[in-house]
Scaffold this motif. Structure first.
Motif, short mmCIF file in Angstrom:
data_model
loop_
_atom_site.label_atom_id
_atom_site.label_comp_id
_atom_site.label_asym_id
_atom_site.label_seq_id
_atom_site.Cartn_x
_atom_site.Cartn_y
_atom_site.Cartn_z
N UNK A 47 -9.24 -2.70 -9.13
CA UNK A 47 -7.83 -2.70 -8.74
C UNK A 47 -7.15 -1.34 -8.92
N UNK A 48 -7.92 -0.28 -9.25
CA UNK A 48 -7.33 1.04 -9.48
C UNK A 48 -7.16 1.78 -8.16
N UNK A 49 -6.31 1.21 -7.29
CA UNK A 49 -6.05 1.81 -5.99
C UNK A 49 -4.63 1.46 -5.58
N UNK A 50 -4.18 2.02 -4.47
CA UNK A 50 -2.82 1.77 -4.01
C UNK A 50 -2.60 0.29 -3.70
N UNK A 51 -3.55 -0.33 -3.01
CA UNK A 51 -3.37 -1.73 -2.61
C UNK A 51 -3.82 -2.72 -3.68
N UNK A 103 -6.90 -3.36 -4.00
CA UNK A 103 -8.23 -3.71 -3.51
C UNK A 103 -9.09 -2.45 -3.46
N UNK A 104 -10.35 -2.57 -3.03
CA UNK A 104 -11.14 -1.39 -2.74
C UNK A 104 -10.49 -0.65 -1.57
N UNK A 105 -10.40 0.67 -1.68
CA UNK A 105 -9.81 1.48 -0.61
C UNK A 105 -10.76 2.62 -0.29
N UNK A 106 -10.98 2.86 1.00
CA UNK A 106 -11.79 3.98 1.48
C UNK A 106 -10.91 4.84 2.38
N UNK A 147 -0.79 -2.47 4.41
CA UNK A 147 -1.30 -1.83 3.19
C UNK A 147 -0.28 -1.94 2.05
N UNK A 148 0.97 -1.65 2.36
CA UNK A 148 2.01 -1.75 1.33
C UNK A 148 2.24 -3.20 0.92
N UNK A 149 2.15 -4.11 1.88
CA UNK A 149 2.29 -5.53 1.57
C UNK A 149 1.22 -5.97 0.57
N UNK A 150 0.00 -5.52 0.77
CA UNK A 150 -1.07 -5.89 -0.17
C UNK A 150 -0.82 -5.29 -1.56
N UNK A 151 -0.29 -4.07 -1.60
CA UNK A 151 0.07 -3.48 -2.89
C UNK A 151 1.12 -4.33 -3.59
#
Length: 456
Positions: free
Chosen positions: A71-75, A77-80, A115-119
Motif C-alpha cells: 500500500x506504499x503508493x499514491x493509490x 495499490x501496486x502502481x507502475x 486513480x485519485x478515487x482509489x487513493x
C-alpha cells in the motif's frame, strides 16, 4: 467505476509533445502485467531502464519504469509508472501494447479521476485532499497554487477534523445527561456547555472566512457590469482590462452580446462580463443580447450597476429594482456613477457614500473601485494561510453553522432541551463530515471524481 477492481491504465501527462510522457498503471497485483511487459520483476522504488517491444520484437521505446508496491503508493495499490519519450503517437503505441499484454490480467483504461478515487477509497487521502489535487492542476495563479497545496497537505482537513472532535466531545457530555432531565441546568453550567459551544462556533466562523477566500482564489469572482445603454460599461471593461477588448461608440446599444474578460486584482482572479444595455427594444438581435445579460446577472458573485453620474437617481430606480430581484441570494450590488469627469466631481469625498463616482475615460476612482470590489466579495487581502475550497465546502460549513446556532437556542436560558441540543450537534457534525467524505452519498462522490482529468 465506484466498485470495479480491475487494474487501470492512463496517460498521466498532458496531451501534446514533450520531452517525457508518463503512463500510469494501478492495480491490486501488477506482477503478472510487469512480467508480461518486460519479462522480469522490478524492485520497488528503483528506476529501471527497459525497452518495450512490439509482438514481432521491434522496439517501441526505451523507457524508465518505476514500481511502487502497495500500500506504499499514491493509490494504495501496486502502481507502475512508465516514463517514455513524450510524443503523442509514441504514447499511444505504448498504451496499446500495455493493454494487449495486460489483457490477461483485465487491464482497462482508467475513468476520469479514478486513480485519485482509489487513493480516497484506500484511505490514502480524504475527499478534501482529493479535490485539492484537481484544484492544484487547475490553479490559475500563484496564490491559488499555494492554497491548493495547503489543502492537499491536509491543513483544511485537519481544521475540519478538529471541529468534529470538539463537537463529538460535547455530544458525549450532552447525551450522557439525557437520562437525568432534572439535572439539565446543572449540567450546562458545570460542563460549561454553552461556553464550549460558543468556542466551536467561533472556530467555525474563522474556518468559513478562510474557505470563502479559498473559493475566490480557486474560481475567481464573476463580476457583471449592468446598466442602461450608453452609461460606459464597455469603457469601464476596457479600463479595468488595460486594453480595448470591447467596442466603444457614442451610439446607445453598441454592445449586443456579453463580452468576457479575465483580469487580476491584487492576485485575485476576476472574470468580468460586460452586458448589453438593459432596455425595452424591438431589435431582435439586441433583445437576445439583453436576455443573455439577465442570465449573467442571475449567476453573478458581484453586480456593478453602472449609471451616468449626470442622470438623477430616480430615473434608474426601476432598473435597479429589476436587478435586485434577479440576482442570487447574498449577491452584493455596487452602484457606480460613471462620467464623473463631466460633472467636475471629485471622486474622493463624494457627498453620496453609497455610490462610488468614477470616470472610465480618465481613470478617476478606478483604484478605489478595485479596492471596493475586493471588499464587497469578502476578500481579506492576504494570501498567506488561505486554503483551496469549493462551493460544496462553503454550503456544508454554512449548514453546520446554522445547526450550531440552533443548538445554542436549545441550550439557552428558559429554552433548555438537551434532546434537541444533541440532535443539532449531530446534524452539524454530519455536515462537516461531508467535506472530508466521511458521510457522503455515492452518487455525489461519483459526480465529484468525474470532473477530474483522465490519468488523475
Amino acid at each position: 467505476m465506484m466498485t470495479r477492481e480491475l487494474p487501470i491504465i492512463a496517460v498521466a501527462t498532458a496531451p501534446g509533445k514533450a520531452g517525457v510522457g508518463v503512463i500510469r498503471i494501478s492495480g491490486r497485483n501488477l506482477n503478472a502485467i510487469i512480467g508480461a511487459l518486460f519479462q522480469k520483476n522490478l524492485l520497488p522504488r528503483q528506476a529501471t531502464l527497459l525497452t518495450l517491444h512490439e509482438v514481432d520484437g521491434q522496439a517501441i521505446d526505451q523507457l524508465i519504469a518505476i514500481y511502487f508496491a502497495g500500500p506504499a503508493s499514491f493509490t494504495g495499490e501496486d502502481v507502475l509508472e512508465l516514463q517514455c519519450h513524450g510524443g503523442p503517437q509514441l504514447l499511444e503505441l505504448v498504451m496499446k501494447r500495455c493493454l494487449e499484454l495486460g489483457k490477461i490480467a483485465g487491464l482497462v483504461i482508467a475513468e476520469p479521476g479514478e486513480f485519485t478515487l482509489r487513493a480516497y477509497l484506500n484511505n490514502k487521502i480524504d475527499l478534501a485532499q482529493a479535490e485539492a489535487i484537481a484544484d492544484l492542476i487547475d490553479a490559475q495563479s500563484e496564490a491559488a497554487v499555494r492554497g491548493a497545496a495547503r489543502s492537499l497537505q491536509g491543513v483544511f482537513s485537519t481544521d475540519i477534523n478538529n471541529l468534529i472532535e470538539e463537537i463529538t466531545q460535547l455530544r458525549i457530555l450532552v447525551e450522557s445527561t439525557l437520562d437525568f432531565p432534572e439535572e439539565e441546568i446543572e449540567f450546562l453550567e458545570s460542563a460549561q456547555a454553552r461556553e464550549r459551544l460558543k468556542k466551536v462556533s467561533d472556530q467555525l466562523a474563522v474556518l468559513r472566512q478562510g474557505a470563502q477566500q479559498g473559493k475566490i482564489l480557486r474560481e475567481g469572482i464573476q463580476l457583471v457590469l449592468a446598466g442602461a445603454p450608453n452609461v460606459g460599461k464597455s469603457s469601464l471593461l476596457n479600463r479595468l482590462a488595460g486594453e480595448e477588448v470591447a467596442i466603444v461608440t457614442p451610439i446607445a446599444g453598441t454592445t449586443r452580446d456579453r463580452v468576457k474578460e479575465s483580469i487580476s486584482i491584487d492576485g485575485v482572479p476576476i472574470n468580468i462580463i460586460d452586458t448589453a444595455g438593459l432596455r425595452d427594444t424591438s431589435d431582435v438581435v439586441e433583445a437576445k443580447g439583453i436576455e443573455r445579460s439577465w442570465d449573467a446577472i442571475r449567476l453573478a458573485d458581484l453586480v456593478i450597476f453602472l449609471r451616468d453620474a449626470r442622470t438623477p437617481d430616480e430615473e434608474d430606480n426601476f432598473l435597479r429594482a429589476q436587478i435586485l430581484q434577479a440576482i442570487p441570494p447574498r449577491c452584493p450590488v455596487l452602484e457606480l456613477g460613471n462620467k464623473a469627469d463631466l460633472l467636475g466631481l471629485e471622486v474622493k469625498g463624494t457627498a453620496n457614500p453609497e455610490t462610488l463616482y468614477i470616470s472610465a475615460k480618465t481613470g478617476e476612482g478606478i483604484d478605489d473601485l478595485k479596492a471596493r470590489i475586493l471588499k464587497m466579495v469578502g476578500w481579506g487581502g492576504a494570501h498567506e494561510g488561505v486554503i483551496s475550497a469549493r462551493r460544496r465546502h462553503l454550503d456544508c460549513l454554512e449548514r453546520a453553522a446554522e445547526h450550531l446556532h440552533q443548538s445554542a437556542a436549545f441550550a439557552s436560558h428558559g429554552n433548555i432541551s438537551l434532546e434537541l441540543f444533541a440532535e443539532e450537534l449531530r446534524l452539524a457534525q454530519d455536515q462537516l463530515g461531508q467535506i472530508t467524505g466521511k458521510l457522503l452519498p455515492d452518487d455525489l462522490l461519483g459526480k465529484i471524481f468525474s470532473q477530474f482529468c483522465i490519468g488523475k
